[in-house]
Design a protein around this motif. Structure first.
Motif, PDB file in Angstrom:
ATOM      1  N   ILE A   7       0.881  -1.163   0.000  1.00  0.00           N
ATOM      2  CA  ILE A   7       0.000   0.000   0.000  1.00  0.00           C
ATOM      3  C   ILE A   7       0.921   1.216   0.000  1.00  0.00           C
ATOM      4  O   ILE A   7       1.535   1.558   1.018  1.00  0.00           O
ATOM      5  CB  ILE A   7      -0.918   0.009   1.236  1.00  0.00           C
ATOM      6  N   ASP A   8       1.059   1.815  -1.175  1.00  0.00           N
ATOM      7  CA  ASP A   8       1.949   2.962  -1.302  1.00  0.00           C
ATOM      8  C   ASP A   8       1.140   4.254  -1.417  1.00  0.00           C
ATOM      9  O   ASP A   8      -0.083   4.243  -1.312  1.00  0.00           O
ATOM     10  CB  ASP A   8       2.890   2.784  -2.495  1.00  0.00           C
ATOM     11  N   LEU A  51     -12.527   2.813   5.240  1.00  0.00           N
ATOM     12  CA  LEU A  51     -11.263   2.734   4.511  1.00  0.00           C
ATOM     13  C   LEU A  51     -10.086   2.753   5.467  1.00  0.00           C
ATOM     14  O   LEU A  51      -9.163   1.934   5.360  1.00  0.00           O
ATOM     15  CB  LEU A  51     -11.144   3.878   3.506  1.00  0.00           C
ATOM     16  N   VAL A  52     -10.093   3.687   6.406  1.00  0.00           N
ATOM     17  CA  VAL A  52      -8.985   3.805   7.352  1.00  0.00           C
ATOM     18  C   VAL A  52      -8.856   2.527   8.185  1.00  0.00           C
ATOM     19  O   VAL A  52      -7.753   2.009   8.365  1.00  0.00           O
ATOM     20  CB  VAL A  52      -9.152   5.054   8.248  1.00  0.00           C
ATOM     21  N   CYS A  53      -9.974   2.001   8.649  1.00  0.00           N
ATOM     22  CA  CYS A  53      -9.942   0.746   9.422  1.00  0.00           C
ATOM     23  C   CYS A  53      -9.366  -0.387   8.593  1.00  0.00           C
ATOM     24  O   CYS A  53      -8.535  -1.167   9.078  1.00  0.00           O
ATOM     25  CB  CYS A  53     -11.337   0.386   9.922  1.00  0.00           C
ATOM     26  N   ASP A  54      -9.789  -0.478   7.334  1.00  0.00           N
ATOM     27  CA  ASP A  54      -9.282  -1.520   6.447  1.00  0.00           C
ATOM     28  C   ASP A  54      -7.780  -1.369   6.231  1.00  0.00           C
ATOM     29  O   ASP A  54      -7.026  -2.345   6.310  1.00  0.00           O
ATOM     30  CB  ASP A  54     -10.023  -1.479   5.114  1.00  0.00           C
ATOM     31  N   LEU A  55      -7.350  -0.163   5.950  1.00  0.00           N
ATOM     32  CA  LEU A  55      -5.922   0.072   5.721  1.00  0.00           C
ATOM     33  C   LEU A  55      -5.094  -0.253   6.961  1.00  0.00           C
ATOM     34  O   LEU A  55      -4.024  -0.861   6.850  1.00  0.00           O
ATOM     35  CB  LEU A  55      -5.681   1.522   5.293  1.00  0.00           C
ATOM     36  N   HIS A  58      -3.774  -3.653   7.573  1.00  0.00           N
ATOM     37  CA  HIS A  58      -2.731  -4.130   6.670  1.00  0.00           C
ATOM     38  C   HIS A  58      -1.438  -3.318   6.795  1.00  0.00           C
ATOM     39  O   HIS A  58      -0.752  -3.095   5.801  1.00  0.00           O
ATOM     40  CB  HIS A  58      -3.249  -4.095   5.225  1.00  0.00           C
ATOM     41  N   THR A  59      -1.110  -2.912   7.999  1.00  0.00           N
ATOM     42  CA  THR A  59       0.095  -2.096   8.184  1.00  0.00           C
ATOM     43  C   THR A  59       1.374  -2.854   7.843  1.00  0.00           C
ATOM     44  O   THR A  59       2.396  -2.235   7.579  1.00  0.00           O
ATOM     45  CB  THR A  59       0.179  -1.546   9.617  1.00  0.00           C
ATOM     46  N   ASP A  60       1.298  -4.183   7.843  1.00  0.00           N
ATOM     47  CA  ASP A  60       2.475  -4.970   7.511  1.00  0.00           C
ATOM     48  C   ASP A  60       2.874  -4.839   6.041  1.00  0.00           C
ATOM     49  O   ASP A  60       4.024  -5.109   5.682  1.00  0.00           O
ATOM     50  CB  ASP A  60       2.262  -6.447   7.868  1.00  0.00           C
ATOM     51  N   SER A  65       5.383   5.928   5.211  1.00  0.00           N
ATOM     52  CA  SER A  65       4.872   7.285   4.982  1.00  0.00           C
ATOM     53  C   SER A  65       3.341   7.303   4.963  1.00  0.00           C
ATOM     54  O   SER A  65       2.720   8.258   5.437  1.00  0.00           O
ATOM     55  CB  SER A  65       5.424   7.860   3.684  1.00  0.00           C
ATOM     56  N   VAL A  66       2.727   6.255   4.439  1.00  0.00           N
ATOM     57  CA  VAL A  66       1.267   6.172   4.417  1.00  0.00           C
ATOM     58  C   VAL A  66       0.744   5.952   5.830  1.00  0.00           C
ATOM     59  O   VAL A  66      -0.210   6.610   6.268  1.00  0.00           O
ATOM     60  CB  VAL A  66       0.790   5.045   3.465  1.00  0.00           C
ATOM     61  N   ARG A  67       1.382   5.068   6.550  1.00  0.00           N
ATOM     62  CA  ARG A  67       0.959   4.794   7.927  1.00  0.00           C
ATOM     63  C   ARG A  67       1.068   6.053   8.794  1.00  0.00           C
ATOM     64  O   ARG A  67       0.158   6.382   9.552  1.00  0.00           O
ATOM     65  CB  ARG A  67       1.795   3.670   8.524  1.00  0.00           C
ATOM     66  N   GLN A  68       2.162   6.763   8.670  1.00  0.00           N
ATOM     67  CA  GLN A  68       2.354   7.985   9.455  1.00  0.00           C
ATOM     68  C   GLN A  68       1.299   9.029   9.106  1.00  0.00           C
ATOM     69  O   GLN A  68       0.797   9.727   9.990  1.00  0.00           O
ATOM     70  CB  GLN A  68       3.757   8.540   9.230  1.00  0.00           C
TER      71      GLN A  68
END
Length: 81
Positions: A7-8, A51-55, A58-60, A65-68
């Motif tokens: 997920i970029d 969407l945020v919950c779904d993302l 999948h933090t692995d 940069s997306v996670r932050q």
């Protein structure tokens, strides 16, 4: 061998655009998150919380940069509601 798609920033932007958030094509994840937050505060963004919950499940496979960006700009706003 298992191939996993990361997920970029482009994927993050595309998912937000699909929810109706207008974001420039060259926007970084932080800008994407800020713009999504602004629209959510102003008029609401149906599906943003999902969407945020779904993302975040999948933090692995998510670029840091997306996670932050999500943790810094979207999670605090969504937790207030």
């Amino acid at each position: 061998m298992m191939i996993v798609e990361l997920i970029d920033g482009d994927d993050f932007r595309a998912r937000l655009v699909a929810l109706g958030v207008r974001i420039p094509e060259d926007a970084c994840p932080e800008t994407c998150a800020r713009m999504a937050r602004r629209k959510h505060v102003e008029v609401g963004v149906p599906g943003l919380e999902t969407l945020v919950c779904d993302l975040m499940e999948h933090t692995d496979v998510m670029l840091p940069s997306v996670r932050q960006a999500i943790e810094g700009f979207l999670l605090p706003e969504l937790r207030q509601r």
